[in-house]
Design a protein around this motif. Structure first.
Motif, PDB file in Angstrom:
ATOM      1  N   THR A 124       0.831  -1.202   0.000  1.00  0.00           N
ATOM      2  CA  THR A 124       0.000   0.000   0.000  1.00  0.00           C
ATOM      3  C   THR A 124       0.866   1.253   0.000  1.00  0.00           C
ATOM      4  OG1 THR A 124      -1.776  -1.149   1.169  1.00  0.00           O
ATOM      5  CG2 THR A 124      -1.818   1.249   1.216  1.00  0.00           C
ATOM      6  N   ILE A 125       1.949   1.225   0.776  1.00  0.00           N
ATOM      7  CA  ILE A 125       2.870   2.367   0.815  1.00  0.00           C
ATOM      8  C   ILE A 125       3.555   2.547  -0.538  1.00  0.00           C
ATOM      9  CG2 ILE A 125       5.024   3.206   1.857  1.00  0.00           C
ATOM     10  CD1 ILE A 125       4.068   1.826   4.478  1.00  0.00           C
ATOM     11  N   ILE A 126       3.953   1.439  -1.160  1.00  0.00           N
ATOM     12  CA  ILE A 126       4.577   1.509  -2.483  1.00  0.00           C
ATOM     13  C   ILE A 126       3.595   2.067  -3.508  1.00  0.00           C
ATOM     14  CG2 ILE A 126       5.486   0.120  -4.395  1.00  0.00           C
ATOM     15  CD1 ILE A 126       6.668  -1.774  -2.234  1.00  0.00           C
ATOM     16  N   ALA A 127       2.349   1.622  -3.445  1.00  0.00           N
ATOM     17  CA  ALA A 127       1.341   2.099  -4.384  1.00  0.00           C
ATOM     18  C   ALA A 127       1.089   3.590  -4.235  1.00  0.00           C
ATOM     19  CB  ALA A 127       0.036   1.325  -4.184  1.00  0.00           C
ATOM     20  N   ALA A 128       1.358   4.130  -3.043  1.00  0.00           N
ATOM     21  CA  ALA A 128       1.201   5.563  -2.805  1.00  0.00           C
ATOM     22  C   ALA A 128       2.409   6.351  -3.296  1.00  0.00           C
ATOM     23  CB  ALA A 128       0.979   5.816  -1.320  1.00  0.00           C
ATOM     24  N   GLY A 129       3.380   5.658  -3.896  1.00  0.00           N
ATOM     25  CA  GLY A 129       4.562   6.340  -4.414  1.00  0.00           C
ATOM     26  C   GLY A 129       5.604   6.641  -3.364  1.00  0.00           C
ATOM     27  N   ARG A 130       5.556   5.930  -2.252  1.00  0.00           N
ATOM     28  CA  ARG A 130       6.493   6.139  -1.155  1.00  0.00           C
ATOM     29  C   ARG A 130       7.283   4.852  -0.903  1.00  0.00           C
ATOM     30  NH1 ARG A 130       4.524  10.291  -2.526  1.00  0.00           N
ATOM     31  NH2 ARG A 130       3.868  12.028  -1.209  1.00  0.00           N
ATOM     32  N   VAL A 131       8.292   4.921  -0.054  1.00  0.00           N
ATOM     33  CA  VAL A 131       9.164   3.774   0.187  1.00  0.00           C
ATOM     34  C   VAL A 131       8.946   3.219   1.597  1.00  0.00           C
ATOM     35  CG1 VAL A 131      11.540   2.958   0.274  1.00  0.00           C
ATOM     36  CG2 VAL A 131      10.907   4.758  -1.347  1.00  0.00           C
ATOM     37  N   PRO A 132       8.478   1.988   1.728  1.00  0.00           N
ATOM     38  CA  PRO A 132       8.410   1.367   3.046  1.00  0.00           C
ATOM     39  C   PRO A 132       9.781   0.851   3.470  1.00  0.00           C
ATOM     40  CG  PRO A 132       7.582  -0.156   1.404  1.00  0.00           C
ATOM     41  CD  PRO A 132       7.954   1.107   0.668  1.00  0.00           C
ATOM     42  N   VAL A 133      10.046   0.911   4.761  1.00  0.00           N
ATOM     43  CA  VAL A 133      11.263   0.341   5.330  1.00  0.00           C
ATOM     44  C   VAL A 133      10.837  -0.767   6.287  1.00  0.00           C
ATOM     45  CG1 VAL A 133      13.332   0.764   6.706  1.00  0.00           C
ATOM     46  CG2 VAL A 133      12.494   2.532   5.141  1.00  0.00           C
ATOM     47  N   ALA A 134      11.162  -2.000   5.947  1.00  0.00           N
ATOM     48  CA  ALA A 134      10.774  -3.138   6.763  1.00  0.00           C
ATOM     49  C   ALA A 134      11.725  -3.278   7.949  1.00  0.00           C
ATOM     50  CB  ALA A 134      10.791  -4.413   5.921  1.00  0.00           C
ATOM     51  N   CYS A 135      11.168  -3.533   9.137  1.00  0.00           N
ATOM     52  CA  CYS A 135      11.972  -3.677  10.353  1.00  0.00           C
ATOM     53  C   CYS A 135      11.647  -5.007  11.022  1.00  0.00           C
ATOM     54  CB  CYS A 135      11.678  -2.542  11.339  1.00  0.00           C
ATOM     55  SG  CYS A 135      11.963  -0.892  10.671  1.00  0.00           S
ATOM     56  N   THR A 136      12.678  -5.746  11.386  1.00  0.00           N
ATOM     57  CA  THR A 136      12.445  -7.004  12.095  1.00  0.00           C
ATOM     58  C   THR A 136      12.034  -6.744  13.536  1.00  0.00           C
ATOM     59  OG1 THR A 136      14.776  -7.221  12.719  1.00  0.00           O
ATOM     60  CG2 THR A 136      14.087  -8.264  10.651  1.00  0.00           C
ATOM     61  N   LEU A 137      11.370  -7.740  14.130  1.00  0.00           N
ATOM     62  CA  LEU A 137      10.870  -7.616  15.494  1.00  0.00           C
ATOM     63  C   LEU A 137      12.014  -7.721  16.495  1.00  0.00           C
ATOM     64  CD1 LEU A 137       7.717  -9.926  15.417  1.00  0.00           C
ATOM     65  CD2 LEU A 137       7.979  -7.569  14.625  1.00  0.00           C
ATOM     66  N   PRO A 138      12.010  -6.893  17.531  1.00  0.00           N
ATOM     67  CA  PRO A 138      13.007  -7.029  18.592  1.00  0.00           C
ATOM     68  C   PRO A 138      12.810  -8.333  19.360  1.00  0.00           C
ATOM     69  CG  PRO A 138      11.978  -4.848  18.640  1.00  0.00           C
ATOM     70  CD  PRO A 138      11.161  -5.696  17.705  1.00  0.00           C
ATOM     71  N   PRO A 139      13.777  -8.707  20.191  1.00  0.00           N
ATOM     72  CA  PRO A 139      13.617  -9.897  21.030  1.00  0.00           C
ATOM     73  C   PRO A 139      12.470  -9.731  22.019  1.00  0.00           C
ATOM     74  CG  PRO A 139      15.898  -9.138  20.979  1.00  0.00           C
ATOM     75  CD  PRO A 139      15.073  -8.049  20.373  1.00  0.00           C
ATOM     76  N   ARG A 140      12.144 -10.825  22.680  1.00  0.00           N
ATOM     77  CA  ARG A 140      11.086 -10.835  23.700  1.00  0.00           C
ATOM     78  C   ARG A 140      11.590 -11.682  24.867  1.00  0.00           C
ATOM     79  NH1 ARG A 140       5.382 -10.354  22.581  1.00  0.00           N
ATOM     80  NH2 ARG A 140       4.107 -10.897  24.394  1.00  0.00           N
ATOM     81  N   ASN A 141      11.907 -11.037  25.977  1.00  0.00           N
ATOM     82  CA  ASN A 141      12.414 -11.780  27.124  1.00  0.00           C
ATOM     83  C   ASN A 141      11.323 -12.675  27.716  1.00  0.00           C
ATOM     84  OD1 ASN A 141      14.714 -10.289  26.750  1.00  0.00           O
ATOM     85  ND2 ASN A 141      14.915  -9.654  28.883  1.00  0.00           N
ATOM     86  N   GLY A 142      11.718 -13.863  28.144  1.00  0.00           N
ATOM     87  CA  GLY A 142      10.766 -14.783  28.764  1.00  0.00           C
ATOM     88  C   GLY A 142       9.807 -15.417  27.789  1.00  0.00           C
ATOM     89  N   ALA A 143      10.103 -15.344  26.503  1.00  0.00           N
ATOM     90  CA  ALA A 143       9.200 -15.922  25.504  1.00  0.00           C
ATOM     91  C   ALA A 143       9.190 -17.445  25.623  1.00  0.00           C
ATOM     92  CB  ALA A 143       9.646 -15.519  24.106  1.00  0.00           C
ATOM     93  N   SER A 144       8.013 -18.024  25.392  1.00  0.00           N
ATOM     94  CA  SER A 144       7.916 -19.479  25.336  1.00  0.00           C
ATOM     95  C   SER A 144       8.607 -19.969  24.064  1.00  0.00           C
ATOM     96  CB  SER A 144       6.448 -19.905  25.326  1.00  0.00           C
ATOM     97  OG  SER A 144       5.826 -19.471  24.128  1.00  0.00           O
TER      98      SER A 144
END
Length: 398
Positions: A124-144
């Motif tokens: 959707t951002i690309i279709a609007a003529g703009r550039v998306p920047v993908a970001c990975t998820l940070p860690p999660r302490n105590g995650a199962s």
């Protein structure tokens, strides 16, 4: 689907359609959940915002424009609520950093669903003529084990999707993770999920490095005063060279609560790119009170004026006890009407950098006041403080 490649200066259109030029600006929107919401509100900018750190590292060659973020939101909610709001102001930004999916993992949303939602966001951002920047998820302490697997698989999906679409990727997880435990690196997090200001600084450095690598930084410099006589700056003594009574506080400024602080005007160290002098404030110990120093009655605005504010800044605040610094612009003599908080509860050592921001002067405001509030212990330096009335200069559309 159009693509954005780091080796190509623009989008390369699909074979069935024309290519689209990449935006030439350097303004960034941010989209996400509570981690992005930590940047502050529409006025205050704090050290928990990764983009504020990135812009400081790059001396504002990338500029903050706007963010839409709500704690607890999933990728579906972000698409439903925040994405339309973002598109409604697309004239204000050129890139959009998307950091989303942490709450999906917490709610056991299937990984393919998360990736489909993120794909919709990016496209959707690309279709609007703009550039998306993908970001990975940070860690999660105590995650199962189940949650940890979903974090890893979601981040794999984000990387693959970014490669497929040809959009920039910032790997926050790699910057923050302890490789031994898969939790946050010690000292980088405020709780199980959120980075603290140190974690945000690490994220900001990775974001800055990535934006430099893809050429997203613009040949733009903050409009700082470089001469003592700068009539376009409606703050007099902008280079802090005048101190008529030799008290260490530059002319035009007043101290309203010293609280154990000392002030001085200091020549820049060899090689420091600072015109004039540093305005330096040191608090050797935590007195339990707050030092306040201010410059008031800045006349040079009318309601509706767009104002740009910039300055040089550095700080050492990570001692014991730690310091905390804020620089807020108010309606003159009215601390209940904040207009812009360029530095809000700033609590980390900061290299010499440029700080920049803009605000629209609200109804009833014809004068400004700048307040610096400093608690704890440490040292902060201010330089080349500049106020530009872009509207009065005929620069409102830039």
């Amino acid at each position: 689907m159009a693509r954005y490649g780091t080796g190509n200066p623009g989008y390369v259109g699909a074979s069935s359609g024309p290519s689209m030029s990449r935006p030439r600006g350097n303004r960034f929107a941010l989209l996400g959940d509570s981690i992005t919401a930590q940047h502050g509100d529409a006025i205050r900018r704090n050290a928990k915002g990764y983009f504020h750190w990135a812009a400081a590292y790059l001396n504002q060659q990338i500029r903050y424009a706007v963010h839409f973020a709500t704690g607890g939101y999933t990728t579906e909610q972000i698409n439903t609520v925040h994405l339309p709001a973002l598109l409604a102001v697309k004239d204000k930004w050129d890139y959009c950093a998307v950091l989303a999916g942490t709450n999906d993992v917490g709610n056991a949303v299937p990984v393919p669903t998360i990736i489909r939602n993120l794909s919709k966001t990016y496209k959707t951002i690309i279709a609007a003529g703009r550039v998306p920047v993908a970001c990975t998820l940070p860690p999660r302490n105590g995650a199962s084990a189940f949650q940890q697997g979903n974090i890893m698989n979601t981040n794999t999906g984000i990387k693959m999707l970014a490669a497929k679409l040809g959009i920039p990727l910032v790997d926050f997880h790699a910057a923050l993770v302890n490789p031994t435990t898969a939790d946050y690196t010690a000292g980088y997090n405020a709780d199980q999920i959120h980075p603290n200001s140190l974690g945000a600084r690490v994220m900001g450095k990775m974001f800055a490095d990535t934006m430099t690598g893809i050429g997203a930084t613009a040949p733009w410099r903050s409009p700082l005063s470089v001469a003592v006589n700068d009539p376009a700056n409606f703050l007099s003594n902008p280079l802090f060279t005048l101190d008529s009574n030799s008290d260490g506080v530059p002319d035009r400024w007043t101290v309203h609560a010293a609280s154990g602080a000392t002030f001085s005007l200091e020549d820049p160290a060899g090689g420091e790119p600072v015109a004039g002098k540093w305005f330096k404030c040191t608090r050797a110990t935590d007195s339990g009170a707050t030092t306040t120093y201010r410059v008031a009655t800045l006349a040079g605005v009318q309601p509706g004026d767009r104002v740009a504010v910039s300055l040089k800044f550095k700080a050492t605040l990570e001692g014991s006890p730690a310091g905390k610094f804020g620089l807020m612009i108010f309606k003159d003599k009215d601390v209940n009407t904040p207009l812009l908080g360029l530095l809000h509860d700033w609590d980390r050592d900061t290299q010499l950098c440029t700080i920049y921001g803009e605000f629209l002067t609200p109804v009833g405001v014809t004068g400004l006041q700048v307040d610096c509030n400093f608690s704890g212990a440490g040292t902060v330096w201010l330089g080349q403080m500049t106020f530009r009335n872009l509207t009065a200069a005929g620069l409102n559309d830039l």
